[in-house]
Write a protein that holds these residues in place. Structure first.
Motif, PDB file in Angstrom:
ATOM      1  N   ARG A 203       0.843  -1.183   0.000  1.00 39.82           N
ATOM      2  CA  ARG A 203       0.000   0.000   0.000  1.00 39.82           C
ATOM      3  C   ARG A 203       0.879   1.234   0.000  1.00 39.82           C
ATOM      4  O   ARG A 203       2.011   1.198   0.489  1.00 39.82           O
ATOM      5  CB  ARG A 203      -0.904   0.029   1.236  1.00 39.82           C
ATOM      6  CG  ARG A 203      -1.997  -1.028   1.190  1.00 39.82           C
ATOM      7  CD  ARG A 203      -2.956  -0.768   0.057  1.00 39.82           C
ATOM      8  NE  ARG A 203      -3.925  -1.840  -0.082  1.00 39.82           N
ATOM      9  CZ  ARG A 203      -4.681  -2.010  -1.166  1.00 39.82           C
ATOM     10  NH1 ARG A 203      -4.540  -1.200  -2.187  1.00 39.82           N
ATOM     11  NH2 ARG A 203      -5.545  -2.984  -1.230  1.00 39.82           N
ATOM     12  N   PRO A 204       0.370   2.341  -0.538  1.00 41.46           N
ATOM     13  CA  PRO A 204       1.129   3.584  -0.427  1.00 41.46           C
ATOM     14  C   PRO A 204       1.426   3.905   1.017  1.00 41.46           C
ATOM     15  O   PRO A 204       0.584   3.715   1.896  1.00 41.46           O
ATOM     16  CB  PRO A 204       0.185   4.629  -1.056  1.00 41.46           C
ATOM     17  CG  PRO A 204      -0.695   3.829  -1.976  1.00 41.46           C
ATOM     18  CD  PRO A 204      -0.881   2.505  -1.287  1.00 41.46           C
ATOM     19  N   ALA A 205       2.624   4.385   1.269  1.00 48.02           N
ATOM     20  CA  ALA A 205       3.070   4.588   2.647  1.00 48.02           C
ATOM     21  C   ALA A 205       2.181   5.566   3.404  1.00 48.02           C
ATOM     22  O   ALA A 205       1.951   5.411   4.589  1.00 48.02           O
ATOM     23  CB  ALA A 205       4.513   5.080   2.657  1.00 48.02           C
ATOM     24  N   LEU A 206       1.632   6.571   2.737  1.00 49.61           N
ATOM     25  CA  LEU A 206       0.860   7.591   3.439  1.00 49.61           C
ATOM     26  C   LEU A 206      -0.374   7.008   4.105  1.00 49.61           C
ATOM     27  O   LEU A 206      -0.700   7.337   5.236  1.00 49.61           O
ATOM     28  CB  LEU A 206       0.455   8.703   2.458  1.00 49.61           C
ATOM     29  CG  LEU A 206      -0.330   9.866   3.075  1.00 49.61           C
ATOM     30  CD1 LEU A 206       0.514  10.559   4.127  1.00 49.61           C
ATOM     31  CD2 LEU A 206      -0.753  10.854   1.994  1.00 49.61           C
ATOM     32  N   SER A 217      12.408   5.820  10.653  1.00 53.88           N
ATOM     33  CA  SER A 217      13.157   6.953  10.114  1.00 53.88           C
ATOM     34  C   SER A 217      13.124   6.994   8.601  1.00 53.88           C
ATOM     35  O   SER A 217      13.758   7.863   7.997  1.00 53.88           O
ATOM     36  CB  SER A 217      14.612   6.883  10.596  1.00 53.88           C
ATOM     37  OG  SER A 217      15.194   5.643  10.234  1.00 53.88           O
ATOM     38  N   GLY A 218      12.400   6.063   7.957  1.00 52.87           N
ATOM     39  CA  GLY A 218      12.286   6.075   6.511  1.00 52.87           C
ATOM     40  C   GLY A 218      11.238   7.058   6.051  1.00 52.87           C
ATOM     41  O   GLY A 218      10.571   7.734   6.856  1.00 52.87           O
ATOM     42  N   PRO A 219      11.067   7.162   4.737  1.00 54.97           N
ATOM     43  CA  PRO A 219      10.043   8.072   4.210  1.00 54.97           C
ATOM     44  C   PRO A 219       8.675   7.795   4.813  1.00 54.97           C
ATOM     45  O   PRO A 219       8.238   6.640   4.904  1.00 54.97           O
ATOM     46  CB  PRO A 219      10.062   7.760   2.695  1.00 54.97           C
ATOM     47  CG  PRO A 219      11.450   7.254   2.432  1.00 54.97           C
ATOM     48  CD  PRO A 219      11.831   6.493   3.668  1.00 54.97           C
ATOM     49  N   LEU A 220       8.027   8.867   5.245  1.00 55.09           N
ATOM     50  CA  LEU A 220       6.679   8.804   5.815  1.00 55.09           C
ATOM     51  C   LEU A 220       6.586   7.876   7.022  1.00 55.09           C
ATOM     52  O   LEU A 220       5.558   7.271   7.294  1.00 55.09           O
ATOM     53  CB  LEU A 220       5.667   8.388   4.748  1.00 55.09           C
ATOM     54  CG  LEU A 220       5.551   9.358   3.560  1.00 55.09           C
ATOM     55  CD1 LEU A 220       4.651   8.780   2.488  1.00 55.09           C
ATOM     56  CD2 LEU A 220       5.040  10.706   4.021  1.00 55.09           C
ATOM     57  N   GLY A 221       7.692   7.736   7.760  1.00 56.39           N
ATOM     58  CA  GLY A 221       7.666   6.992   9.009  1.00 56.39           C
ATOM     59  C   GLY A 221       7.833   5.500   8.884  1.00 56.39           C
ATOM     60  O   GLY A 221       7.609   4.772   9.849  1.00 56.39           O
ATOM     61  N   ALA A 473       6.664  -7.058  11.351  1.00 53.42           N
ATOM     62  CA  ALA A 473       6.061  -7.567  10.122  1.00 53.42           C
ATOM     63  C   ALA A 473       5.167  -6.583   9.381  1.00 53.42           C
ATOM     64  O   ALA A 473       4.382  -7.018   8.540  1.00 53.42           O
ATOM     65  CB  ALA A 473       5.240  -8.820  10.439  1.00 53.42           C
ATOM     66  N   VAL A 474       5.247  -5.290   9.656  1.00 53.06           N
ATOM     67  CA  VAL A 474       4.237  -4.450   9.012  1.00 53.06           C
ATOM     68  C   VAL A 474       4.758  -3.175   8.350  1.00 53.06           C
ATOM     69  O   VAL A 474       4.463  -2.914   7.193  1.00 53.06           O
ATOM     70  CB  VAL A 474       3.109  -4.067  10.002  1.00 53.06           C
ATOM     71  CG1 VAL A 474       2.185  -5.232  10.263  1.00 53.06           C
ATOM     72  CG2 VAL A 474       3.663  -3.556  11.310  1.00 53.06           C
ATOM     73  N   ASN A 475       5.533  -2.389   9.043  1.00 46.22           N
ATOM     74  CA  ASN A 475       5.774  -1.006   8.611  1.00 46.22           C
ATOM     75  C   ASN A 475       7.119  -0.879   7.894  1.00 46.22           C
ATOM     76  O   ASN A 475       8.037  -0.244   8.397  1.00 46.22           O
ATOM     77  CB  ASN A 475       5.730  -0.083   9.836  1.00 46.22           C
ATOM     78  CG  ASN A 475       5.881   1.375   9.472  1.00 46.22           C
ATOM     79  OD1 ASN A 475       5.629   1.770   8.350  1.00 46.22           O
ATOM     80  ND2 ASN A 475       6.309   2.175  10.426  1.00 46.22           N
ATOM     81  N   ASN A 476       7.243  -1.462   6.695  1.00 44.03           N
ATOM     82  CA  ASN A 476       8.551  -1.541   6.060  1.00 44.03           C
ATOM     83  C   ASN A 476       8.536  -0.927   4.668  1.00 44.03           C
ATOM     84  O   ASN A 476       7.686  -1.236   3.843  1.00 44.03           O
ATOM     85  CB  ASN A 476       8.988  -3.006   5.981  1.00 44.03           C
ATOM     86  CG  ASN A 476       9.022  -3.631   7.360  1.00 44.03           C
ATOM     87  OD1 ASN A 476       9.861  -3.313   8.175  1.00 44.03           O
ATOM     88  ND2 ASN A 476       8.056  -4.506   7.632  1.00 44.03           N
ATOM     89  N   LEU A 477       9.514  -0.077   4.435  1.00 44.94           N
ATOM     90  CA  LEU A 477       9.656   0.585   3.147  1.00 44.94           C
ATOM     91  C   LEU A 477      10.058  -0.421   2.078  1.00 44.94           C
ATOM     92  O   LEU A 477      10.862  -1.317   2.317  1.00 44.94           O
ATOM     93  CB  LEU A 477      10.718   1.686   3.244  1.00 44.94           C
ATOM     94  CG  LEU A 477      11.054   2.425   1.932  1.00 44.94           C
ATOM     95  CD1 LEU A 477       9.873   3.262   1.467  1.00 44.94           C
ATOM     96  CD2 LEU A 477      12.304   3.279   2.120  1.00 44.94           C
ATOM     97  N   CYS A 478       9.493  -0.278   0.892  1.00 44.39           N
ATOM     98  CA  CYS A 478       9.905  -1.104  -0.243  1.00 44.39           C
ATOM     99  C   CYS A 478       9.526  -0.378  -1.523  1.00 44.39           C
ATOM    100  O   CYS A 478       8.852   0.665  -1.496  1.00 44.39           O
ATOM    101  CB  CYS A 478       9.242  -2.477  -0.186  1.00 44.39           C
ATOM    102  SG  CYS A 478       7.448  -2.395  -0.295  1.00 44.39           S
TER     103      CYS A 478
END
Length: 907
Positions: A203-206, A217-221, A473-478
């Motif tokens: 899903r889009p990070a926002l 600390s990645g984009p959009l938390g 398992a959830v909040n990871n940038l890709c």
């Protein structure tokens, strides 16, 4: 329901036992030709269960081609199991004396004669041998459908898949082969179950990150490498140098997606990533479902998050890509698994795909263990499991990995807490997802899991329980084909654990030790010992209820559970424990506090004590390094004789009372100056922060809150300038059906402190017969108020409760179900109070009565009196006032008459 294309245990036990008897007869000199030429053996487990209830759509034409992987049985399966027992027994002289691939083949692989016999049989049956395997466990062949039907005495038909919008092919009966041909399994006779990834739909990070308790600390938390290493391996300098991590994939990937992640995560772009592509596969996405594209780069990202200096080996297997005019898209996965075994390059392996496995795959996984390879699998993303477990999620020779929702002290911050991963159908989500767990209906409980208490967690006392471990398992940038997204699931957790074990094995290599190999015997041994809570974060909150299983849910709890297994790694402590050679300086406990309170104090945590001891064979010197003034250490250095101990207490200093509002962090290092091995403990101090966060939902989301049970997707955040009590947003409860959905927040509280809990509720629609609703608020599990069949509220209604904090943390929980409409919730607050006011002083001087009591700033007080009891017509004495300090004093002229006094407090 996922149904296995190949039954593992029944097919394996019957075929293995019969063929082993045949080998013994041959060794006694009885010729194979002595057996009846017409005698055949049936290979069970090759027909999907669903076929029994389906009508064949059509017969497959005989000229179509099919690829098969023929599996052979081990020559001494019982002997291999004894070998594995010794390899993982620390008291055995063979402990961690792993086999090479050649040694495994020589001792346990099929003989050259058996392998040749199967090749001769295949060629005589019209098949072309496409690939051989050096351990002789597999033979890859190609032939026509007509060859398959004639050779194995089956008919191949098309059927309509019962749960997917596609046709599949399968045999109408179990295949058979001549009794004198040593065949265990035939993979490729069906595509009922094709490989598919576990991972959450990206899903889009926002829209995705607003459900997570703390930002990375990645984009959009989003979380990136620095966040995950700070949380799980603080102070560990190992980066995986010298290690190789193998990823089993059934889809290619765009290398630019990995490059984009490396640049956005501040990682090197020179990390070595090597593709090993099997025949028929592609290193690039080959046109399969778009959702599959993200799995390989996500797995790579997870490995390099934890082990950026390791080499990543991406094994890409053939992926069935629809019905073609020439080839049947057989789901053949054993060749990829076996290639990793025969290459024997990687000490750690991970897969994030559901793949149909058979008895041959079980043998391959045993070879991994015999060769000292750790194999991690994503346990699943669909919550609680019972009955027919999608493979390989319950395989006993695989470390099954579940998922958590991680909370840290902030970007790049220390581990703060974790709960069972469960995300629900809601804004931005298309389906329910949660950490999978349960117990197998096929595999018996392995020896290393015996001894675990399965009573309270509702696990099985006889069958294999899973998952074994878990991690974030959830909040990871890709990145997915160049698009920035956030994803996760247990498919991210499994390679993250593989990366962690790369750090362990680097440490092993640096200290002259063998790799840890299959870690399950070691981690369950740790769990049964006194070092469990030192080595693991024990995840005790949340559940993986999914509303579809026959069980209502698996709930997390102390020690092992069916949500998160044994828990998540604690960095250097688990590394040390796994290598079975702990540093002589032992620091207990593993805890560190996060203190919270008002500017000037008091704070809910004030101190933490550590028992340090020397468990080595020589004396040692030690020290600790404290980088901040708001912490003080009782003793910061010393010498310990063999068996000696010291108690070191870290506590808040007087400087904590002088700090301005803000969040402060510190890492304290305990160092063995003799071995130079250091262990860290991380502390945080939250000064002047609200006790309850985001109570008005003005963040536009549920930051700091945990939402559970929202399986139907009826929660929302509504902007309504007319209806909102204040600001722009309020919480809408539209959940209907099933158990109450809950919204909860864990709060830092002062033990024994009283608080005023206040919230505003709105119910705009009157109750209608036949349509139920319910609203409940609880404090630490105790119901404060429960409303059922609630009528319309005219506007917002305020509810207030005085609550007592039993410890340094408390939980407020709202539960709701509203079939017809919704409940609105706004302006939730928790304000400290002294509870029932207590008089601290009473005096009579010069005909004046003076009364003093304890107060809480910002609390309103009214002194009242009455002339006799038990009357209830209290009179106000003077006007009410708002306290600004911690005590209040009121005087009353003595009138020579009897008076009783009381104080009424309101927030």
């Amino acid at each position: 329901m996922n149904i296995r294309p190949i039954e593992k245990s029944p097919g394996r036990s019957k075929a293995s036992a019969w063929i082993w008897m045949w080998v013994l007869v041959c060794s006694m000199g009885i010729s194979v030709d002595a057996q009846s030429a017409g005698e055949r053996k049936t290979l069970s487990g090759h027909v999907p269960k669903a076929v029994a209830g389906l009508r064949a759509l059509e017969r497959i034409t005989g000229d179509k081609k099919v690829r098969l992987a023929i599996g052979l049985p081990l020559r001494d399966e019982a002997g291999l199991k004894r070998e594995l027992q010794e390899l993982y027994d620390p008291t055995s002289p063979h402990f961690h004396q792993y086999l090479t691939t050649e040694q495994f083949t020589e001792s346990y692989g099929p003989t050259k004669e058996d392998y040749q016999a199967v090749m001769d049989f295949a060629r005589a049956s019209g098949f072309i041998v496409r690939h051989t395997h050096s351990n002789r466990l597999l033979l890859e062949v190609e032939g026509s459908v007509a060859d398959v039907e004639r050779t194995f005495q089956v008919k191949l038909n098309y059927y309509q898949h019962p749960t997917e919008n596609r046709r599949f092919f399968a045999p109408d009966s179990e295949p058979s082969v001549p009794a004198n041909v040593p065949v265990l399994t035939i993979e490729g006779l069906t595509d009922y179950m094709v490989p598919h990834p576990h991972s959450l739909q990206a899903r889009p990070a926002l829209s995705y990150t607003k459900y997570f308790p703390t930002p990375g600390s990645g984009p959009l938390g989003t979380f990136i490498a620095s966040d995950l290493r700070a949380a799980y391996v603080p102070g560990v300098t190992n980066l995986g140098a010298g290690q190789k991590v193998a990823l089993a994939e059934w889809e290619g990937y765009y290398t630019n997606d990995v490059y984009l992640y490396e640049t956005n995560a501040n990682l090197s772009t020179n990390i070595v990533i090597t593709n090993i592509v099997l025949a028929g596969a592609s290193a690039l996405p080959d046109g399969n479902t778009q959702d599959n594209y993200i799995e390989p780069p996500l797995d790579i990202d997870a490995v390099i998050d934890m082990a950026p200096a390791a080499t990543v080996l991406v094994y890409v297997g053939f992926f069935p890509n629809g019905i073609t005019n020439y080839y049947l898209p057989a789901a053949v996965t054993d060749p990829l698994y076996n290639r990793i075994a025969t290459d024997n390059q990687a000490r750690q392996i991970s897969t994030s795909w559901y793949t149909g496995i058979d008895a041959t795959a079980d043998q391959i996984f045993e070879e991994y263990a015999a060769q000292g390879q750790s194999f991690f699998n994503a346990a699943g993303d669909s919550g609680a499991m019972v009955g027919d477990i999608p493979p390989p999620s319950d395989d006993p020779y695989v470390t099954q990995v579940g998922g958590t929702i991680l909370a840290t002290t902030g970007p790049h911050g220390a581990w703060s807490s974790e709960t069972t991963w469960q995300l629900l159908v809601a804004d931005g989500y298309s389906s329910f997802s949660a950490s999978s767990g349960g117990y197998s209906d096929i595999y018996e409980m392995p020896s290393w899991q015996q001894g675990m208490n399965m009573v309270n967690n509702r696990g099985s006392s006889t069958m294999r329980n899973f998952p074994d471990v878990s991690i974030e398992a959830v909040n990871n940038l890709c990145f997915d084909n160049g698009i920035q997204e956030v994803a996760g699931g247990s498919s991210f957790a499994a390679p993250l654990w593989a990366g962690f074990i790369a750090l362990v094995n680097q440490q092993a290599a640096n200290t002259g030790k063998q790799p840890v190999g299959f870690i399950n015997p070691a981690i369950y041994s740790i769990a049964l010992g006194s070092d469990y809570n030192k080595a693991f974060h024990d995840i005790t909150t949340g559940s993986n209820v999914n509303f579809t299983t026959t069980q209502t849910e698996w709930s997390a709890g102390p020690n092992f559970d069916l949500c998160t297994g044994l828990g998540t790694p604690t960095g250097s402590n688990l590394i040390t424990a796994l290598l079975a050679s702990p540093d002589p300086l032992v620091v207990v406990s593993n805890a560190a506090f996060t203190a919270s309170g008002a500017v000037g104090g008091p704070f809910n945590y004030t101190s933490q004590s550590y028992l340090i001891s020397n468990q080595g064979t020589a004396s040692l010197t030690w020290s600790n390094m404290n980088p901040v003034s708001w912490l003080q250490v009782s003793t910061n250095h010393g010498t310990l004789a063999v068996g000696g101990t010291n108690t070191v207490t870290l506590s808040l200093s007087s400087s904590a009372n002088t700090l301005a509002a803000g969040i402060y962090t510190a890492t304290v290092w305990f160092t063995n100056l003799t071995s130079h091995f250091a262990q860290s403990r991380q502390f945080a101090l939250c000064v002047g922060q609200p006790v309850l966060q985001n109570g008005g939902f003005e963040d536009g989301d549920i930051s700091y809150w945990l939402l559970t049970g929202d399986y139907a997707g009826y929660y929302d955040f509504v902007y309504d300038s007319t209806n909102s009590l204040s600001g722009k947003y309020y919480m809408v409860f539209e959940h209907n059906g099933g158990p109450l959905a809950t919204l909860s927040q864990t709060l830092p509280t002062l033990t024994g402190q009283y608080y005023w809990l206040s919230f505003w509720l709105w119910h705009p629609t009157n109750n209608v017969p036949g349509f139920t609703n319910e609203f409940k608020v609880s404090w630490n599990g105790t119901t404060l108020k429960e409303l059922a069949n609630v009528p319309t509220f005219v506007g917002w209604s305020n509810f207030q409760f005085r609550v007592l904090a039993p410890g340094p943390s408390s939980q407020i929980t709202f539960g709701a179900d509203n079939y017809l409409d919704y409940f609105g919730l706004d302006n939730v607050s928790l304000t400290p109070t002294n509870g029932p006011p207590v008089f601290s002083n009473f005096s009579l001087t010069n005909q004046t009565i003076t009364l003093t009591w304890f107060t809480t700033p910002s609390t309103n007080y009214q002194l009242q009196y009455i002339k006799s009891l038990p009357q209830n017509n209290w009179s106000n004495l003077g006007s009410s006032f708002t306290a600004t300090g911690t005590t209040a004093t009121v005087t009353d002229p003595h009138t020579n008459s009897q008076r009783f006094y009381r104080v009424v407090a309101t927030p």
